[in-house]
Enzyme design. Sequence first.
Site, PDB file in Angstrom:
ATOM      1  N   HIS A   1       0.778  -1.302   0.003  1.00 19.46           N
ATOM      2  CA  HIS A   1       0.122  -0.165  -0.026  1.00 19.46           C
ATOM      3  C   HIS A   1       0.941   1.369   0.228  1.00 19.46           C
ATOM      4  O   HIS A   1       0.707   2.020  -0.606  1.00 19.46           O
ATOM      5  CB  HIS A   1      -0.823  -0.198   1.220  1.00 19.46           C
ATOM      6  CG  HIS A   1      -1.807   1.098   1.139  1.00 19.46           C
ATOM      7  ND1 HIS A   1      -2.679   1.241   2.394  1.00 19.46           N
ATOM      8  CD2 HIS A   1      -2.402   2.071   0.385  1.00 19.46           C
ATOM      9  CE1 HIS A   1      -3.361   2.154   2.224  1.00 19.46           C
ATOM     10  NE2 HIS A   1      -3.274   2.742   0.795  1.00 19.46           N
TER      11      HIS A   1
ATOM     12  N   GLU B   1       2.430   1.632  -3.479  1.00 22.26           N
ATOM     13  CA  GLU B   1       1.543   2.079  -4.297  1.00 22.26           C
ATOM     14  C   GLU B   1       1.366   3.481  -4.361  1.00 22.26           C
ATOM     15  O   GLU B   1       1.542   4.439  -5.201  1.00 22.26           O
ATOM     16  CB  GLU B   1       0.106   1.652  -4.050  1.00 22.26           C
ATOM     17  CG  GLU B   1      -1.062   2.144  -4.786  1.00 22.26           C
ATOM     18  CD  GLU B   1      -2.098   2.461  -3.937  1.00 22.26           C
ATOM     19  OE1 GLU B   1      -2.733   3.731  -4.028  1.00 22.26           O
ATOM     20  OE2 GLU B   1      -2.875   1.638  -3.210  1.00 22.26           O
TER      21      GLU B   1
END
Length: 1026
Positions: A102, A105
């Site tokens: 995450h 990202e």
Amino acid sequence: MIRQTKAALQKLRYVSLKGQQHPRRLKSTSAGEQALRFQPGQKVHGFTVKEVVAVPDLFLTAVKLRHDKTGAQYLHAARDDANNLFSVQFRTTPMDSTGVPHILEHTVLCGSEKYPCRDPFFKMLNRSLSTFMNAFTASDYTMYPFSTQNGKDFQNLLSVYLDAVFFPCLREQDFLQEGWRLENENPTDPNSPLVFKGVVFNEMKGAFSDNESLYAQHLQNKLYPDHTYSVVSGGEPLAIPDLTWEQLKQFHTTHYHPSNARFFTYGDLPLELHLKQIDEEALSKFERIDPDTQVPPQPHWSSPREDHMTCSPDSLAPDPARQNTLCVSYLLGDITDTFEGFTLSLLSSLMISGPNSPFYKALIEPKIGTDFSSVVGYDGSTKEASFSIGLQGMAEEDGEKVKQIISQTINDIIEKGFEEERVEAVLHKIEIQMKHQSTNFGLSLASYIASSWNHDGDPVELLQISDSVAKFRRALKENPQFLQDKVRRYFKENMHKLTLSMSPDDAYMEKQAKSEEEKLQRKIQALSDGDRQEIYEKGLELLALQNQTQDASCLPALQISDIAPTIPITAVQFGTAEGVPVQYCEQPTNGLVYFRAMCSLNTLPEDLRQYVPLFCSVITKMGCGALDYREQAQQMELRTGGMSASTQVIPDSTHIDVYEQGVLLSSSCLERNLPHMFHLWSDVFNSPHLDDEERLRVLVMMSAQELANGISYSGHMYAMMRAGRHLTPAGDLQELFGGMDQVKFMKRVAEMSDLGQVIRALPRIKKHLFNPSNMRCAINATPQKMSDAASQLESFMRDVAANKRERKAMRSNITERPLDPGQDQGPSRKLIAELNFQPCPMKTFFQLPFPVNFVSESIRAVPFGHEDFASLRILSRMMTSKFLHGEIREKGGAYGGGARMGEGGVFFFYSYRDPNSVQTLSAFRKGVDWARSGQFTQQDIDEAKLSIFSAVDSPVAPSDKGLSRFLSGVTDEMKQSHRERLFAVNHQGLVDVADRYLGVGRRTCGVAILGPENENIKKDPSWIVK
């Protein structure tokens, strides 16, 4: 953003298969025909074609390829749709809960080799006409999709996305900003206390404050305890500070490689161009590796397991004494078996969807809980699917009873099976979903195939839905026990099942805060004086970097000249049906008919207004005519694509204190079912069953629960609505219908021991609403079917003519606007005009069990038709990207924030999942000062224009064409003049409107904050604390 592992109410896996037909580009052959020219074995720009398949159901041709050098997989869906999409996904399988995929990202989007400026992702939002740009982290993949209708824009965005994922800078400062960091609370004061900061850290604190997300996460971790699904891919807030910058870079090297990538493109642009650019700019620079990211099968248990967890109590729960959740989850088969997945998701729908399903009858109707558990039904987002069933809003002592009911219901299903008509209703739903055309079909396809393809399932097989339907019908014919056998195998005899219960703990938030504080102190105690000095210096460096003016000249950009000067005209015709005005819009709807009716609320007595949203949510679910509510639900599923009612508060486009109030009825059906759909509406109009208190209580509980659950996702919307409440007459009604007022009202209704007063209110509302004298209708259908639809509408109007009454409006201040601006004498919309309205500034604070805030300030400005509206709209976009994003997200650590100009004439500032409260209000003020000072360039203005035009020109589905005209009277001519005003916006005009409307002393503003306990606000008498 983090993609929720199990959507709150899991939709069927095929639910998003909708598409959009655009006028074809001027080519001799269609995109699908061009794609059929590719041959298996053919070499194209470093790729080899593996398979070419026409998929007539979805009007597309699928081309599957593989990259020769790296082994990267590629799927292209060629279709006559100008809204082209690109997506690349990587299988990301973390083995701890630090949130590495995450945070990665977020960080890859912060600059790359070719585009080293900070935050190219957010900057491209203003340099492109994209219809979608985002990135998702799921449990086991990370996906980067974008879509646009402009070919040059597609190449620009593709270049930025490829460079971001394959060649990111991954600077330490970006990791500290986006992931987590220790920093002085005030970065410029070395003596202020050290605290945790970071965008993902705060985002996940927000996500973990939501009991539904918390439960879904825990359920997945415990059902799949042996590999990647046992950790939190988005990041567990207390584990995030264990991640190092080195580990982040290492994860990128192993996972973000073409050999671990799946590329998907969609639309009418030529495939060869995509392949050439992707090979040249990225893939040709890599060699093949074995990424070793496979997820092994979860070893099956020999006996069922149980687990318990706690959460924070919900002050808005319908019944404070019943806040427990219990759910049983079963591990199913591998999702790469397409037909088995199709069968199980269909079976799930039969078991839990709607009042005819066995679990609804057994669990919901006895009112043991308020609704199904937040995770319910089939979930195919993990390598092996799961099915979950349970309740939320129940008492702790009912746990055993619920478990018994679940196993008894499974036995009953095995014994009795399903009625043929219910199976047909589910198959009809699939047929409608395949025909319905949405505007983001490419994105729907990308999401639909992502999980199975991620584990090497065949994406083309997934697209061939008709084959699965035909195979399913054959299986059922050959073995009438086909579905019962599946239930026996997967539910009765399956030992891999988890029963997870969750109960509220009053000290939950306190314990979480204490754990975070302990973690923080452990980190701090390990620091030397030198470390502290380094933290202070890094904090100053980051702040300096955040304050620097960014040079984004390295990024590609469209020009204002790339924007079409005029809008395409949507032709509509006007007529009447038994005296009721009708708008007809001929569209390529693929054999579906869309019906809408707007019913005015002008004659409704004041005391009934707060009941209207409840009326809307129950009116099509209580039974009607000769049908009880179960039969009605069955007929709606068999004959329509759904029937619904929703409240409408529509601000006038020319005057800020004028608005229309009503209820919109909407439904759709296949052409062959037109008479049936209108017959169902006739029964709803003439003889709805509104007196069944038992049924009503079930619907009230579900509605109140759903509202309470939604606040942590949409807190900024609730804050904006409340902040604007006292600024316009429409704002007050919007708050009553859809704001915190409505949440509180539904909680009170859910707590009533006797629903008598509600039961008395509903028929009174019905009499005022379902009155043909106060209605107008709209139909979108194919040209071939329009006259048939018109005559069916005529007969419906004859059937309900007995409801016609001339009733007196409750207010004398009615103003009229012609439905057809060319015809002053024709039918009109009747609006409420409160021309003496006095706006009133108010500051409201709602204390809620979240660790983060949602902050909004709203300012009374001008309506859509005013000459300054365009400047304010551009200003809101420019303030967001050029100033507020840096203040609220980068420096403040909130997940999001910005400004927007509302159609109703109110200018909003907002923040989302924000660690700060009152400080954010001063960021809003600084934003106004920045705008008034004129410290922005022509480039900044042009970028804001591009961003606004990408919203103005976003595609509209055939089902929705002409809808804005029908509802708010905004014609194509009005849209075109607004468009011309947007083009004309200039520097001086922006400074002028910032000063005139947003300057201190010039403005009337409201403020609202939803968030955790706040001592400063409590002590300040200017705040109203709820």
